[in-house]
Design a protein around this motif. Structure first.
Motif, PDB file in Angstrom:
ATOM      1  N   GLY A 194       9.555   5.178   1.450  1.00  0.00           N
ATOM      2  CA  GLY A 194       8.233   4.897   1.991  1.00  0.00           C
ATOM      3  C   GLY A 194       8.080   3.543   2.666  1.00  0.00           C
ATOM      4  O   GLY A 194       7.167   3.355   3.454  1.00  0.00           O
ATOM      5  N   HIS A 218       2.420   1.888  -3.300  1.00  0.00           N
ATOM      6  CA  HIS A 218       1.494   2.448  -4.280  1.00  0.00           C
ATOM      7  C   HIS A 218       1.222   3.922  -4.004  1.00  0.00           C
ATOM      8  O   HIS A 218       1.174   4.730  -4.938  1.00  0.00           O
ATOM      9  N   VAL A 219       1.064   4.260  -2.712  1.00  0.00           N
ATOM     10  CA  VAL A 219       0.863   5.675  -2.392  1.00  0.00           C
ATOM     11  C   VAL A 219       2.028   6.489  -2.927  1.00  0.00           C
ATOM     12  O   VAL A 219       1.851   7.477  -3.642  1.00  0.00           O
ATOM     13  N   ALA A 220       3.239   6.040  -2.605  1.00  0.00           N
ATOM     14  CA  ALA A 220       4.416   6.815  -2.998  1.00  0.00           C
ATOM     15  C   ALA A 220       4.522   6.909  -4.516  1.00  0.00           C
ATOM     16  O   ALA A 220       4.867   7.957  -5.057  1.00  0.00           O
ATOM     17  N   ARG A 221       4.175   5.831  -5.198  1.00  0.00           N
ATOM     18  CA  ARG A 221       4.307   5.891  -6.661  1.00  0.00           C
ATOM     19  C   ARG A 221       3.261   6.807  -7.270  1.00  0.00           C
ATOM     20  O   ARG A 221       3.550   7.520  -8.224  1.00  0.00           O
ATOM     21  N   THR A 222       2.029   6.789  -6.738  1.00  0.00           N
ATOM     22  CA  THR A 222       1.050   7.726  -7.303  1.00  0.00           C
ATOM     23  C   THR A 222       1.437   9.162  -6.983  1.00  0.00           C
ATOM     24  O   THR A 222       1.016  10.080  -7.663  1.00  0.00           O
ATOM     25  N   LEU A 223       2.241   9.358  -5.946  1.00  0.00           N
ATOM     26  CA  LEU A 223       2.722  10.708  -5.673  1.00  0.00           C
ATOM     27  C   LEU A 223       3.919  11.050  -6.553  1.00  0.00           C
ATOM     28  O   LEU A 223       4.521  12.106  -6.396  1.00  0.00           O
ATOM     29  N   GLY A 224       4.287  10.127  -7.428  1.00  0.00           N
ATOM     30  CA  GLY A 224       5.318  10.444  -8.407  1.00  0.00           C
ATOM     31  C   GLY A 224       6.698   9.887  -8.101  1.00  0.00           C
ATOM     32  O   GLY A 224       7.660  10.229  -8.771  1.00  0.00           O
ATOM     33  N   TYR A 225       6.796   9.020  -7.099  1.00  0.00           N
ATOM     34  CA  TYR A 225       8.103   8.467  -6.753  1.00  0.00           C
ATOM     35  C   TYR A 225       8.404   7.236  -7.605  1.00  0.00           C
ATOM     36  O   TYR A 225       7.534   6.375  -7.775  1.00  0.00           O
ATOM     37  N   SER A 226       9.618   7.156  -8.123  1.00  0.00           N
ATOM     38  CA  SER A 226      10.022   5.968  -8.866  1.00  0.00           C
ATOM     39  C   SER A 226      10.016   4.770  -7.921  1.00  0.00           C
ATOM     40  O   SER A 226      10.122   4.944  -6.712  1.00  0.00           O
ATOM     41  N   SER A 227       9.886   3.553  -8.476  1.00  0.00           N
ATOM     42  CA  SER A 227       9.680   2.407  -7.578  1.00  0.00           C
ATOM     43  C   SER A 227      10.766   2.290  -6.526  1.00  0.00           C
ATOM     44  O   SER A 227      10.490   2.046  -5.353  1.00  0.00           O
ATOM     45  N   ARG A 230      12.253  12.589  -6.124  1.00  0.00           N
ATOM     46  CA  ARG A 230      11.464  11.416  -6.481  1.00  0.00           C
ATOM     47  C   ARG A 230      12.213  10.348  -7.259  1.00  0.00           C
ATOM     48  O   ARG A 230      11.688   9.262  -7.494  1.00  0.00           O
ATOM     49  N   GLU A 234       0.830  -1.197   0.000  1.00  0.00           N
ATOM     50  CA  GLU A 234       0.000   0.000   0.000  1.00  0.00           C
ATOM     51  C   GLU A 234       0.870   1.255   0.000  1.00  0.00           C
ATOM     52  O   GLU A 234       0.632   2.188  -0.773  1.00  0.00           O
ATOM     53  N   HIS A 235       1.882   1.262   0.864  1.00  0.00           N
ATOM     54  CA  HIS A 235       2.730   2.451   0.931  1.00  0.00           C
ATOM     55  C   HIS A 235       3.504   2.657  -0.359  1.00  0.00           C
ATOM     56  O   HIS A 235       3.727   3.788  -0.785  1.00  0.00           O
TER      57      HIS A 235
END
Lengths: 571, 218
Positions: free
Chosen positions: A207, A191-200, A302, A188-189
């Motif tokens: 995160g 996915h949150v971070a990636r939708t905020l624009g963070y690379s995997s 990011r 979950e975390h």
């Protein structure tokens, strides 16, 4: 026996199980540690030591190269643990959501089951000057017609030892991390971070990792302890002059001159100090990283060289897999080799002579090894199931402190407390041998069986038992007819894990058996110190096969026996 | 790519998601800036799968075709982190290792000076009535407060569109009203095209936009 009496007996044995487990783990470790303190200060009546004093320490400090040994132990332990942890972080960060990760997950258990000694022998044989690696590259690439002149394994900086340790620590830490990921809502975390624009990878580092690390801290510490005090891996891959401290401790202990035991006790205490120092350095490192990274976590950056690191991660995976695959191939070739002159990559003709000449001894060792492993595993399994069942019956999870006790034999350098146990054995004139060895193995088997089984046992849907009770089943019936059958697969896997751990044990066998109990592992390690590569390869392969059979049965049996019970099959 | 796709609308073009060959969701629609499209349907109908596809987290077990156009880019071909879609989950999912302010800073883009970042976080907190909460542990916040922080965290990352995955379902009825009006007013204010997945009729009513009802395929 009447129905109610049986139930009462069941409750009573379940009630004492956790106490039994604690006693089984605490008493030998604490007793063992106590057992070296006396001799380290000159007190050991069995050897006429009655005068308390610092003489053993003075002898110890006169040993040439003591500081180098300490330095080498610290360096190899910290480097290999850090290397393994960084690799785990990189792998999880770069590949967690990729397809290759499923392959890695499948390979984890077989990799973990490989005994340390067999892995070390394989890696040593692969990379030694006349090993498979240099043969494959010679003479067309390297121009070598004779084995080149480099020192490996056994290089003075411990690089080969570090490599061998990492090859075993990496799968262990990876497995512990995989188990911990759901607990810290990693997906979950992420996915949150990636939708905020963070690379995997950055999403993972910023995160997930800060929440994951506290959950795997104890396994990391166990890895450091193991690496700082390993004996078998260091005997096979480590430098020989000076050796790591743990190897020298064992040597001094086994010295025919019994008066050396006083000094050896002082050395074992020193080993405890070295291990604690390694842990302290690591802990300070943790503080430093936390302090330095706090601003970085929320600075909004990011991406961090992601492509580069992702390539590095897949490169690493392939390197490790190639290393282990080639080591295995090398072992097989050596075991079948007759005359095998240097740059030839393939021995010809192949021969079964090495296997044939080993048969008699190997068969009896196979029997001995399996007997010890099966006994230690079944006893451990009984105690562990009792502990977990008591959690359910009394609705009380083990407290973190009790969990720590389960880890105890993995957090104290074995060479220290096992040595103490040997002293006590001598003091109380107990016969060393099969029984003592089995109990010694249990110290290491029990924690792993618990680690392997606990999650499945705790997470079994409680409604199964509730349904059964509502159908008038007694607690005993629920246990035997519902809970255990539903947990067939995890129970078998835990058995295989325990079996593999026992098969791989070197030090408890050597010390508590006083040289009179030989297993495949002690035989392989002592052969590795000699010069016969062919015979060593045979024993290393046998040592590797035994746990493999265990895991094969654990996975294969349910597929066969439960083929009409699809929901119970291993996934 | 046609010209009018290069605007600020979210264009879901000929999307077709299948599970092992069986059609699950098919959709083709445009969501205008500031519009909230509500997707409803019983559980198991593929609402969340649709959302996962648009956000870039589709499980490999599914196969999907179609394009997601936003500001001239086809998002379906981009990794999740480059799509600039603000996703609000059922749970607020504040990072437990960061403070409340740290969570907002995590959302904030990098192109701010340290001082500007501090002010942006303070302003965001003030907007949701949590001034002075920057150093608090998110675990000490109430459910409603957490949801509001999660909303601001998404908005600070300056998304081009919003995806809402049953964002109010875990809140108490009383809080739900407040949170709904906060979310929708912010969406209108920022003029973001929004897709909301829910099975609560009241959510759809509050959103006030079109409602798309997915039916089970059988």
């Amino acid at each position: 026996m009447t129905h109610s009496l049986r139930n009462r007996l069941f409750f009573q044995s379940v009630r004492i199980a956790p106490w039994l487990a604690m006693a089984l783990l605490i008493v030998p470790v604490a007793g063992g540690l106590a057992g070296i303190i006396g001799p380290a200060f000159g007190w050991l009546p069995a050897l006429d030591g009655h005068a308390l004093g610092l003489a053993p320490w003075r002898t110890l400090f006169r040993q040439p190269g003591l500081l180098d040994m300490v330095g080498l132990s610290l360096f190899t332990a910290l480097t290999s643990s850090l290397g393994a942890l960084l690799q785990v972080v990189l792998l999880l960060g770069a590949l967690l959501e990729s397809r290759i990760f499923r392959l890695i997950q499948r390979l984890l258990s077989p990799l973990l089951a490989v005994p340390h000694a067999a892995a070390a022998i394989g890696i040593g044989f692969l990379l030694t000057p006349s090993g498979l690696a240099s043969r494959l590259l010679s003479p067309w690439l390297t121009g070598w017609d004779h084995p080149p002149d480099y020192l490996f394994p056994g290089d003075p900086y411990g690089a080969s030892l570090i490599l061998g340790l990492m090859a075993k620590e990496l799968p262990f830490l990876l497995l512990m991390s995989l188990a911990a990921l759901p607990q810290c809502q990693a997906r979950e975390h992420l996915h949150v971070a990636r939708t905020l624009g963070y690379s995997s990878l950055t999403a993972f580092l910023k995160g997930v990792l800060p929440n994951l690390y506290p959950l795997i801290r104890l396994p990391v510490y166990a890895v450091i302890v193991f690496a700082s005090a390993t004996v078998d891996v260091a005997m096979i891959l480590g430098p020989s002059n000076p050796t790591t401290l743990a190897v020298s401790v064992v040597r001094w202990l086994n010295d025919p001159d019994l008066s050396r035991r006083f000094m050896a006790s002082a050395a074992a205490l020193t080993q405890l100090g070295v291990t604690l120092t390694a842990l302290l350095i690591w802990w300070l490192g943790e503080r430093l990283v936390i302090k330095l990274s706090s601003g970085w976590l929320t600075n909004g950056q990011r991406r961090h060289a992601d492509t580069c690191l992702a390539c590095l991660a897949s490169g690493l995976i392939w390197f490790m897999l190639t290393l282990l695959g080639a080591s295995l191939l090398g072992l097989i070739l050596w075991s079948l080799a007759g005359y095998w002159p240097f740059p030839q990559a393939w021995p010809w003709p192949l021969t079964a002579d090495n296997w044939r000449s080993a048969t008699d001894n190997a068969l009896s060792l196979l029997g001995q090894t399996s007997l010890i492993a099966v006994t230690a595993t079944l006893l451990s399994l009984t105690v562990v199931v009792g502990c977990l069942e008591s959690e359910i019956q009394y609705r009380r999870r083990m407290r973190p402190r009790s969990q720590l006790i389960l880890y105890l034999p993995l957090l104290v350098p074995p060479v220290a407390f096992l040595f103490g146990l040997v002293q006590l054995q001598a003091q109380w004139r107990l016969a060393p041998g099969w029984f003592a060895v089995t109990l010694g193995h249990m110290l290491f088997v029990l924690p792993y069986v618990f680690l392997s089984l606990s999650e499945s046992y705790r997470h079994l849907d409680p409604r199964w038992a509730q349904v059964a009770v509502s159908l008038q089943a007694s607690p005993l019936e629920v246990f035997w007819r519902i809970r255990l059958p539903l947990l067939t697969v995890p129970l078998l896997v835990a058995t295989a894990v325990g079996f593999a751990v026992s098969v791989g044990q070197f030090l408890p066998t050597l010390l508590l058996g006083a040289g009179r109990v030989t297993t495949l592992t002690t035989e392989a390690v002592s052969l590795a110190g000699g010069g016969d590569r062919r015979l060593t390869a045979v024993y290393a392969l046998l040592q590797l096969t035994l746990p493999a059979i265990g895991f094969g049965l654990a996975i294969g049996l349910p597929r066969l026996l439960l083929r009409n019970r699809r929901d119970l099959q291993p996934s | 790519m046609s010209n009018n796709d290069a605007d600020n609308a979210l264009h879901l073009e000929a999307i077709d998601i299948r599970l092992q060959g069986t059609p699950l969701v098919a959709i083709d629609t445009r969501i205008e800036p500031g519009e909230v499209l509500t997707v409803m349907g019983p559980s198991g109908v593929g609402k969340s799968t649709l959302l996962a596809f648009i956000a870039g987290f589709l499980d490999p077990a599914f196969s999907a075709r179609g394009n997601v156009w936003l500001r001239g880019r086809n998002l379906a071909r981009l990794p999740a982190e480059q799509r600039r879609l603000g996703l609000l989950f059922q749970d607020p999912l504040l990072f437990p290792h960061l403070s409340v302010g740290g969570n907002l800073g995590f959302g904030l883009r990098r192109d701010h000076s340290r001082r500007d970042r501090y002010h942006a976080i303070e302003t965001a907190l003030a907007e949701i009535g949590l001034s002075g909460y920057a150093d608090r542990d998110p675990a000490t916040l109430s459910g409603g407060q957490r949801s509001r922080v999660a909303l601001m965290r998404v908005l600070l990352s300056r998304p081009n569109a919003m995806l809402l995955d049953e964002p109010f379902s875990k809140l108490d009825t009383a809080l739900r009203e407040d949170m709904r009006s906060l979310v929708f007013s912010r969406i209108h204010q920022e003029n973001l095209p929004t897709l909301m997945v829910t099975h609560d009729e009241a959510d759809a009513e509050a959103a006030g936009g079109r409602v798309l009802r997915l039916m089970p395929p059988y």
